[in-house]
Design a protein around this motif. Structure first.
Motif, PDB file in Angstrom:
ATOM      1  N   GLN A  41       0.143  -2.494  12.281  1.00  0.00           N
ATOM      2  CA  GLN A  41       0.586  -1.026  11.570  1.00  0.00           C
ATOM      3  C   GLN A  41       0.938  -1.769   9.924  1.00  0.00           C
ATOM      4  N   VAL A  42       1.850  -2.870  10.130  1.00  0.00           N
ATOM      5  CA  VAL A  42       2.618  -3.257   9.107  1.00  0.00           C
ATOM      6  C   VAL A  42       1.068  -3.201   8.214  1.00  0.00           C
ATOM      7  N   GLU A  47      -1.206  -1.804   3.740  1.00  0.00           N
ATOM      8  CA  GLU A  47      -2.296  -0.784   2.555  1.00  0.00           C
ATOM      9  C   GLU A  47      -2.493   0.648   1.794  1.00  0.00           C
ATOM     10  N   SER A  48      -1.525   1.490   2.585  1.00  0.00           N
ATOM     11  CA  SER A  48      -1.261   3.104   2.442  1.00  0.00           C
ATOM     12  C   SER A  48      -0.702   2.621   0.320  1.00  0.00           C
ATOM     13  N   ASN A  49       0.776   1.864   0.219  1.00  0.00           N
ATOM     14  CA  ASN A  49       1.059   1.746  -0.633  1.00  0.00           C
ATOM     15  C   ASN A  49       1.763   3.428  -0.911  1.00  0.00           C
ATOM     16  N   CYS A  50       2.507   3.501   0.252  1.00  0.00           N
ATOM     17  CA  CYS A  50       3.281   4.443  -0.156  1.00  0.00           C
ATOM     18  C   CYS A  50       4.683   4.810  -0.509  1.00  0.00           C
TER      19      CYS A  50
END
Length: 83
Positions: A41-42, A47-50
């Protein structure tokens, strides 16, 4: 294969193992699975760079559970209200 497909094929033991097999694990095995799932999850979060990822984790790569614990602050609801 999904549970309904396995049941239809009479493979009930596989359904039990797939969905309830964790009941047979010892504490160490269970915790290892939880560590692995958390780190997955981390990784997805990074990777989402949100915005939330950057806000709570900064820009550092997190490779271990211990590093995550050291980097990620404890949060409360109001930390997410703007989102």
């Amino acid at each position: 294969m999904r549970a309904d497909e396995l049941i239809r094929l009479g493979r009930r033991e596989e359904v039990w193992t797939k969905y309830c097999g964790f009941l047979y694990l010892g504490l160490a095995e269970f915790m290892e699975i939880q560590r692995r799932l958390l780190m997955e999850q981390v990784k997805l979060l990074r990777e989402s760079n949100c915005v939330i990822s950057r806000m709570f984790l900064g820009n550092e790569k997190i490779a271990t559970l211990e590093q995550f614990r050291g980097e990620a602050p404890t949060t409360v609801y109001r930390d997410y209200e703007d989102f």
